[in-house]
Structure formats: structure tokens, C-alpha cells
Design an enzyme around this catalytic site. Structure first.
Site, PDB file in Angstrom:
ATOM      1  N   ASP A 581       0.623  -1.268   0.016  1.00 20.22           N
ATOM      2  CA  ASP A 581       0.085  -0.295  -0.019  1.00 20.22           C
ATOM      3  C   ASP A 581       0.875   1.266  -0.150  1.00 20.22           C
ATOM      4  O   ASP A 581       0.904   2.066  -1.084  1.00 20.22           O
ATOM      5  CB  ASP A 581      -1.059  -0.032   1.057  1.00 20.22           C
ATOM      6  CG  ASP A 581      -1.978  -1.095   1.224  1.00 20.22           C
ATOM      7  OD1 ASP A 581      -1.756  -2.057   0.494  1.00 20.22           O
ATOM      8  OD2 ASP A 581      -3.168  -1.119   1.542  1.00 20.22           O
ATOM      9  N   GLU A 813      -1.460  -9.015  12.409  1.00 21.68           N
ATOM     10  CA  GLU A 813      -1.253  -8.563  10.921  1.00 21.68           C
ATOM     11  C   GLU A 813       0.135  -8.321  10.649  1.00 21.68           C
ATOM     12  O   GLU A 813       1.030  -8.447   9.801  1.00 21.68           O
ATOM     13  CB  GLU A 813      -2.098  -7.542  10.485  1.00 21.68           C
ATOM     14  CG  GLU A 813      -1.978  -6.942   9.311  1.00 21.68           C
ATOM     15  CD  GLU A 813      -3.108  -6.083   8.887  1.00 21.68           C
ATOM     16  OE1 GLU A 813      -3.603  -5.460  10.163  1.00 21.68           O
ATOM     17  OE2 GLU A 813      -3.321  -5.587   7.802  1.00 21.68           O
TER      18      GLU A 813
END
Ligand SMILES: *[C@@H]1O[C@H](CO)[C@@H](O)[C@H](O)[C@H]1NC(C)=O
Ligand SMILES: *[C@@H]1O[C@H](CO)[C@@H](O)[C@H](O)[C@H]1NC(C)=O
Ligand SMILES: *[C@@H]1O[C@H](CO)[C@@H](O)[C@H](O)[C@H]1NC(C)=O
Ligand SMILES: *[C@@H]1O[C@H](CO)[C@@H](O)[C@H](O)[C@H]1NC(C)=O
Ligand SMILES: *[C@@H]1O[C@H](CO)[C@@H](O)[C@H](O)[C@H]1NC(C)=O
Length: 845
Positions: A581, A813
Site C-alpha cells: 500500500d 497482521e
């Protein structure tokens, strides 16, 4: 295309909604997820309900209008035209026994316990329970971080017939076991059983009275078939039948409940097509009972011909109860009682024990950890694979696709529906990302094929069948109402000019390699070969899609298309397509860009295609072409010319860039007199074409791709970079951006917290580690250096993830590069499960 990249690789929005521990006030507004179950029980606002129904009514009208609109029917737009080749899922290996063996499963990863069949419309089952939070009753059902469970997840799961999950919700310990079996009388897909065991762990050792617990087990028929409520009374000691019915796929079925404990059972029946928000319905119903009669129990009433039955099981803790689902012919026969018996009580106990032993044995056979690691690591390793396999879901629905690349978030007018499709896939995280993500899936399959090749091929086959005629695969799959209910509407639409790394090829490459060295059994080799033979034409189209749509100006250069070159709000326009990202790239997106990671993905892709062609001895034109491509992309001189920076000693992106950018507050006036402040980017120096000085995993892609010769000084420089504490190295793993980078840990906009700008991510660490392993095994002057770094990094990654798991109950994560603390989405198993391959030292070939 302008604005094409607004959506995230893994719906970043959902992620930043999460507990960015330090910045609770910066969360963007929650999307449509029905996340706060605590609101429901005691206050039902009828006006809201009415409003929702009105909206739903118009939504349906709109849908119908679109469906019958003849113009749209006449010409199917190219972007929603399936790839014209035989589907992988039509291969004989995916029919018959294989298909039936995977029919039922825990394929609803978004709920704490959910069972369904791999069919577009299925009979589904699930579990809810009541918990108390801040003096209020709350309903648990859909996995969500806001429930703040201290632990949940499959400590063991074999992806097929067995799973064991432990849930800790405040004082309550709830264990859920799943067992599936096929007897000669079973209907299609077999029978299954769920064991529920509830304890109150605080009351242990205290003189307190044990408290009671309320569980809700439900069945819902998505086809709308009516379900029958069991015997006259629900006195379960004499008559264990809870419910029965009949379906086209499995024939007649019965649901039985057995327990030796003193249970109270109540029920409610509903007729509604909305299964995805069932907990709201149950809460409303319970709330009504509480308000009317002051008791927390379902009313023992039902709508006519209910397609949903909810059973409330209440008892003092500890208690244990077994739920058995029996299907098929012979339900009238005397054998029925025997079948119920074998799926409950002591027979179930011994079968579960047996399955547990089988799981442990298979785990040891697949990963060989016993002599390598301590028992804490092994327990975590089992949870890594258990949660990955237990998180595998089945979805059915239609993706939304943008027809112009120029979409504003929230503007769905120019989107159309992909064809209705099934997807069987693992998911990154049950609470946060309970759906398919294209590039994540490549990493998941590195684990899954080592456990069960047939499951892995089935998953990859489903993904490749989602390819359109242009060779494009939508990267985030939000299929069906249950999946949609978890995604903010702005993030639903997929953009057909945007890619995502072809990481599935990592797994396929392993399989091709395995076949070449005779690693597999004859049956496995056959399955892989026929799969690859049919997949080849799709993989070629996939390759061509990248080769044509993502190419750069210079021969053999590539860049991720779709970065927003008009935005003034982002410090560095995101590159969601790359999967990384906000990892910084050139400050000014342009056609001059060259992305070194994509170049290396293309090398992997060409290499994989070349190997497959070789496998079939098809050194024909297409095989040769891929061979030439491999030569071109692995040419060390060309790579160095395009991407190497000697001063930094590493590989960098190329583009129109300046380091002199910052975000500043600017006053703007809206209309006449309303002033507002916004954070905009200020550029203090005009950008120039050149290498982009940000160091991180992207810089290491040529190292990951093993292009660097073992005797090259550049290899030494890469090793220095990796092991330098001021740059990438921490005690917990490697950072996702160098500490020395100007954008290290910088917010990208007011609300976009750093994501790939510092924290430790397991997939990239795994890839880098695998190359360290490679270079420590080939002759050269830096072999020992590579070996030392490899061992240190491996030790750090395992220690930190295992410690976090045992301390906090979850895989996460990301891990904080400053203190190793897990952050971001919970139950991220998910590529964080790669830690198991790190334990096993199993790396891509
Ligand atoms: C469930 O969702 C549907 C629309 O998706 C809505 O019409 C219905 O009212 C909802 N039910 C409850 C109980 O919230
Ligand atoms: C990829 O694109 C290049 C440049 O357009 C072309 O020469 C090549 O044939 C394409 N395909 C392969 C397999 O290299
Ligand atoms: C080369 O082999 C592949 C792999 O089977 C096949 O799909 C392709 O059609 C062949 N191409 C030519 C030009 O023969
Ligand atoms: C780099 O970006 C600036 C600002 O957008 C632009 O004026 C300039 O033409 C670009 N340079 C090149 C070589 O594209
Ligand atoms: C690590 O990197 C820093 C910053 O580039 C540099 O000053 C230092 O000399 C390096 N340390 C080692 C041991 O190479």
C-alpha cells in the site's frame, strides 16, 4: 488512470479502522459492518427498522430494473466476460469423491463457529452466545475485534474432517470441536458433529457458585426450505431430536442434541431470506422477551414454515453438549439411533481424540519440528496451520467492477457486476478480512500445499477460474451478503486496470519443481500435471495481462499502473496494487517509473511459465519465449543499470521524485463563509527523474529473486543492509521501511497511519529469509555471513511471534518494529502463519 488506485490492496480502510493502539481517535467512520452487537438487545428503534426496509425496497427495485434492462443484457461488456477456456473446476479431479469429501466444513470464517456446504445456497449452521460487558448483555456471533475476546481460533484443524477451537471470552472458556464423517447410510457429504464445552475459569478454586451460560445454535436454509422443529417437547433426555428437514442436495436430515448435563432448551423459528444479520434478529427477539416477561429466553414460538431455527441452550457451567447432524436415507431405520450415538457422547470423545492424534502425526510428518524446536513453538505452529485451514471459506456472489477507471469512492453508478462465481479460499484474517485476497492467497498456498495438495489445487483453481477474457483477476473478492456486510461500501468496487502480485505462482512453482524431483505420490503428480496442463492457457493470459498493461517505457521495465498522479492530499501517492500500500515510491507518479519489485515478480512469472512448458516437454515457441524472458529479466548488468544505486548499495525504484515534500494545513473556504482546514502536500523542490532513495523489502526483491551472483560484492552490500540496525534490522524481524528513509513511520494523510512504513510483516521477512537460506547454501565468499544472518533473523522472527501468541492469544497482521508487539488485525493466519514454514525451514524452490 487518475484515481484508479483509491482502493486498498487489502481494504486498508478496514485495517486502519482497527485498533491502531495509539491513535484511537483517528479511525475513519466505520463502514456498514454491523459491528456493535451491544446496541441491539434492549432498544429496538422501529423508525430505523422502517427506514431500512424502505431503503431495501428501493434497492430491490433498482436491482430488478437493472436485471431486466435489455440493453445491458444484449451486450456483455468485455470486462465481465469470462476467460474463454475450459474451467479448472470442471477437471475430473475436482468431481466425485473429492468434491463430496469437501462438501461440509467450517467454511464461514467470519463467525466464531459457522458450518456450511460448498454450494451457492446451503443449509448453514452457527453458534452465538451471550456475554456480559459493562453490565450489559451482548451477543457474540460474528468475529470482531471490538468483542475483545482474549483468545479464539483453531488450535488444530485438518481442513477436512476435524477442528478444535478454544475461545476465551472474559470468564468463559468455550471449546468448539468439529467432526465430519461419512458412513454408508449418510447422505451426500456425510454427517457432522459439533461438541461444545463451556467452563467458567474464574470460579475454579473459589467458593462462588458456578454461573450459567447461554449458547444459541442455529440452522438456516438459504434456499428458504422450511425446517421442522423436533419432537413435541424439547425434553432432550428422552428425545434428542431438535430439528429435521429435507434438501435436494443431501436428502432428509436431522439435527440432534445430546448432553449428560442438565440443560434447558428454548427455541425460536424465523422465516426470512436475511441470514447474514441473524444475530440482530435473535437479539431483537430476546430483547422483546426481556422487556415483556423479564426473562432471557427465546419464546418457543415460530413463524410459519421457518427457514431458520435458533436453539437456546442454557445451563450452569461447566457443561458439555453435542450437536449431531445426520443426513441421508435410512433416517427411519433402527440404525438412526446408532448413528446419533456414534456422533455424540463417549463415541464422539474417542473419535475426536483419534482425529487429534492424526492431526499431530500429520503435523510432525509435514513439518518435522520435534527435534528442532521447543514445545511452545510447536503449539504455536499447530495453531498457525490450524487457523489457516480452519479459516478456509466458501463464498458465492458477484464482484462489483468499475467500468471507467476514474471512480470516486462512493460513486458506484458506473460499476457493473462480474458473473456469479464461487470462491473457495483461505482468508487473511477472520475478524478483519474474512474474504479472498489475490496476493495473500499465494502465500497461504505455500503452507496449504504442504498439508494437502488437493485442497490447494482446488483453491488455486477457483481463483484462476475468476479470470476474465483480458487475463485479469479481481484482487479482492467480496462475494455474497455475508462478505459484503464486512466491507465499507467505498471499498467494494474492483478496478480492472489494477493488478496485484501474481503470488499464486510461488505455490505453483513449488509444485512444478516438486513434480520434477519426484517429490509427490503418483496420484498427486497426476493431479498436479493435469491441473497445470489445463491452467497453462490461463496462466499465459495472466502473464500477458501484466506484460502488456504494466509495462514501462524501457524494454523489460515494469511499473504498477494506477497510482494517482493528481492527488494533493497524500504525502506519497499510494501503490495499493503492489500489495505494499503506502510503501513509498516516486513522489510524482508518471509513465517513466520503473518498479523493481514488479520486475522481479515478472521474472518469477516467466520462470514459472518456462518450467511448466519444460515439464510438458513443450520446448515449443511459447516455452522458448519465456526462457528468453527469464534471461532478459535475470540479466545482472541490465538490472544494475536500471535499478542499482552504488551509494546506497542497493536496488531502487526509478521515477520522477523529490524528497522535499511535506504535509501542511491549509485553510480553504467552502461556499461563501464556511472555512475548513485540510492537510495538503507541499512540494518544495521540483521533482527529477532518478532513483528513488527509499530502502525496504522492495529494494531487496533482486536479492529475493536470487538474481545476484553468489560472488558479487553487491551480495555483500545487501547482507550489510539487511543486518544493519540503523536501517532494517530489529530484534523482532526486518522493518518494512528503512529507519533512515525520509518517510519512515510518516502518516500519508491526516488519517492514514503508516502501514508499510516501518512495521514488521511476515510475508516479506519470509521471502528475504528464504534467500538468506539459499545464499548460505551456495559456494561463495559470503556464504558464512549469509548463514549467520539467516540464523539470527529466523530465531528473532520465531521467538517474537511465538511469544506474542502465548502472551496475547493471537497471530497479528504486523509486529511493531520498536518493541515487537503484535498489531493490526487479529487472528491474522493469514501469511503470518508463514512462521510455521520458517520453523520448518521450508522455503520456495
Ligand atoms: C437484515 O438485513 C436486511 C437487509 O439486508 C434488512 O432488511 C433487515 O431488516 C435486517 N434485519 C435485522 C433484524 O436487522
Ligand atoms: C512481453 O512484452 C514484450 C514487449 O512488448 C514482448 O516483446 C514479449 O513478446 C511479450 N511476451 C513475452 C512472453 O515476453
Ligand atoms: C506450447 O505449449 C503450450 C503448453 O502446453 C501450449 O499450450 C501451446 O499452445 C504451445 N504453443 C505452440 C505455439 O505450440
Ligand atoms: C516531473 O513532475 C513534475 C511535476 O509534476 C513535472 O512538471 C515534470 O515535467 C516531471 N518530469 C518528467 C521528466 O516527467
Ligand atoms: C549502518 O548504516 C548506517 C546508516 O547508513 C551507517 O552510518 C553505518 O556505518 C552502518 N553500519 C554498519 C555496521 O555498516
Amino acid at each position: 488512470m487518475a484515481g484508479a488506485g483509491r482502493r486498498s490492496a487489502r481494504s486498508r480502510a478496514s485495517s486502519s479502522r482497527d485498533d491502531d493502539d495509539t491513535k484511537p481517535n483517528l479511525r475513519p467512520p466505520r463502514g456498514r459492518g454491523r459491528n456493535h452487537t451491544s446496541i441491539g438487545i434492549f432498544n429496538v428503534d422501529l423508525r430505523v427498522l422502517l427506514g431500512l426496509s424502505v431503503i431495501a425496497f428501493f434497492a430491490i427495485l433498482f436491482l430488478i430494473y437493472n436485471l431486466i434492462n435489455p440493453i445491458e443484457q444484449a451486450q456483455t461488456p468485455r470486462v465481465v466476460t469470462p476467460f474463454p477456456a475450459p474451467k479448472l473446476m470442471d477437471l475430473p479431479q475436482f468431481q466425485g469423491e473429492h468434491k463430496e469429501s469437501l462438501y461440509w466444513g467450517t467454511y464461514r470464517p467470519n463467525v466464531y463457529l459457522g458450518i456450511r456446504a460448498r454450494a451457492p445456497r446451503s443449509l448453514i449452521a452457527g453458534l452465538m452466545w451471550i456475554s456480559i460487558k459493562d453490565g450489559r448483555y451482548v451477543m457474540r456471533h460474528v468475529c470482531q475485534d471490538s468483542d475483545e475476546l482474549s483468545k479464539y481460533g483453531w488450535e488444530q484443524h485438518d481442513g477436512r474432517n476435524f477442528g478444535h477451537q478454544v475461545i476465551v471470552d472474559q470468564d468463559m472458556n468455550l471449546a468448539t470441536s468439529f467432526l465430519k464423517s461419512k458412513g454408508e447410510d449418510s447422505g451426500y457429504g456425510g454427517d457432522w458433529a459439533v461438541r461444545l464445552y463451556v467452563q467458567n475459569h474464574k470460579s475454579k478454586g473459589y467458593e462462588e457458585l458456578s454461573s450459567s451460560a447461554h449458547l444459541f445454535f442455529y440452522l438456516a436454509d438459504e434456499d428458504g426450505n422450511a425446517l421442522n422443529i423436533g419432537g413435541d417437547t424439547l425434553g432432550i433426555h428422552e428425545n434428542s431430536l431438535l430439528a429435521s428437514g429435507s434438501r435436494m442436495d443431501i436428502g432428509s436430515w436431522q439435527l440432534h442434541l445430546k448432553s449428560l448435563d442438565d440443560l434447558e432448551v428454548h427455541y425460536a423459528g424465523f422465516k426470512t431470506p436475511h441470514v447474514h444479520n441473524l444475530s440482530d434478529l435473535v437479539q431483537e427477539n430476546l430483547g422483546l422477551q426481556v422487556r415483556k416477561f423479564g426473562r432471557l429466553q427465546l419464546p418457543d414460538t415460530s413463524d410459519d414454515s421457518p427457514n431458520i431455527l435458533v436453539f437456546q441452550i442454557s445451563a450452569r457451567t461447566p457443561f458439555r453438549t453435542d450437536v449431531a447432524f445426520i443426513s441421508g436415507t435410512g433416517l427411519e431405520s433402527p440404525r438412526l439411533e446408532e448413528r446419533v450415538g456414534s456422533h455424540t457422547g463417549s463415541s464422539l470423545t474417542s473419535q475426536l481424540k483419534e482425529k487429534q492424534r492424526e492431526f499431530d502425526a500429520k503435523f510432525e510428518k509435514s513439518f518435522n519440528l520435534v527435534d528442532k524446536l521447543d514445545s511452545e513453538s510447536i503449539v504455536a505452529g499447530k495453531a498457525a496451520i490450524g487457523n489457516l485451514l480452519g479459516g478456509i471459506g466458501y463464498f458465492f456472489g458477484q464482484s462489483k467492477i468499475a467500468i471507467s477507471g476514474n471512480m470516486n469512492p462512493g460513486n458506484h453508478d458506473d460499476s457493473i457486476l462480474y458473473w456469479p462465481a464461487e470462491l473457495y479460499t483461505a482468508v487473511p484474517s477472520r475478524p478483519f478480512f474474512p474474504r479472498g485476497f489475490l496476493w495473500d492467497e499465494g502465500f497461504h498456498q505455500l503452507l496449504v500445499w504442504r498439508w494437502d495438495i488437493h485442497i490447494s489445487l482446488d483453491i488455486i483453481g477457483h481463483w484462476l477460474d475468476l479470470m476474465n477474457i483480458d487475463g485479469w483477476i479481481p484482487r479482492e473478492q467480496i462475494l455474497g451478503a455475508e462478505a459484503l456486510s464486512k466491507v465499507p461500501s467505498d471499498y467494494v468496487v474492483q478496478i480492472p486496470t489494477n493488478g496485484n502480485p501474481p503470488a499464486l505462482l510461488l505455490a505453483l512453482n513449488d509444485l512444478v519443481h516438486g513434480v520434477k524431483i519426484n517429490k509427490f505420490t503418483a496420484a498427486e503428480t497426476d493431479a498436479i500435471s493435469s491441473f497445470l496442463e489445463r491452467a497453462f492457457v490461463r496462466l499465459e493470459a495472466w502473464f500477458q495481462w501484466f506484460n502488456t498493461t504494466q509495462s514501462g517505457k524501457e524494454v523489460g521495465s515494469y511499473y504498477w499502473h494506477g497510482r494517482d498522479h493528481t492527488t494533493t492530499r497524500e504525502l506519497n501517492p499510494k501503490t495499493l496494487t503492489s500489495g505494499l500500500d503506502d510503501y513509498p515510491r516516486a513522489s510524482h507518479p508518471s509513465e517513466d517509473e520503473r518498479h523493481v519489485d514488479l520486475r522481479c515478480w515478472m521474472l518469477l512469472a516467466a520462470d514459472c511459465m518456462h518450467s511448466i512448458a519444460e515439464l510438458f516437454e513443450k520446448e515449443n515457441k511459447s516455452g522458448k519465449e519465456y526462457g528468453n524472458k527469464v534471461k532478459l529479466l535475470s540479466d545482472f548488468e541490465i538490472l544494475n543499470q536500471m535499478h542499482y544505486d552504488d551509494a546506497y548499495g542497493t536496488y531502487l525504484d526509478f521515477g520522477n521524485h523529490t524528497e522535499k515534500v511535506r504535509l501542511v494545513w491549509k485553510e480553504t473556504t467552502v461556499g461563501h463563509n464556511y472555512a475548513t482546514r485540510e492537510l495538503v502536500r507541499e512540494v518544495l523542490e521540483s521533482p527529477k527523474l532518478g532513483l528513488v532513495p527509499h530502502i525496504g523489502p522492495v529494494s531487496l526483491f533482486p536479492f529475493i529473486a536470487r538474481i545476484i551472483p553468489a560472488d558479487s560484492r553487491i551480495l555483500e552490500k545487501q547482507l550489510d543492509l539487511i543486518s544493519n540496525r540503523s536501517i532494517l534490522w530489529t530484534k523482532f524481524g526486518l522493518r518494512s521501511l528503512a529507519k533512515t528513509s525520509s518517510l519512515y513511520m510518516k502518516y500519508n494523510t491526516e488519517h492514514d497511519a503508516p502501514y508499510w512504513r516501518g512495521p514488521i510483516w511476515m510475508n516479506m521477512n519470509y521471502m528475504i529469509l528464504s534467500s538468506l537460506h539459499h545464499y548460505s547454501g551456495v559456494d561463495g565468499p559470503y556464504r558464512e555471513k549469509a548463514r549467520t544472518i539467516y540464523e539470527d533473523l529466523r530465531g528473532n522472527l520465531i521467538r517474537n511471534v511465538v511469544q506474542n501468541y502465548h502472551k496475547n492469544g493471537f497471530f497479528r497482521e504486523q509486529y511493531d518494529q520498536r518493541n515487537g508487539k503484535g498489531k493490526g488485525a487479529r487472528v491474522f493466519n493469514g501469511w503470518t502463519s508463514l512462521v510455521l514454514l520458517i520453523m520448518a525451514e521450508a522455503y520456495p524452490s
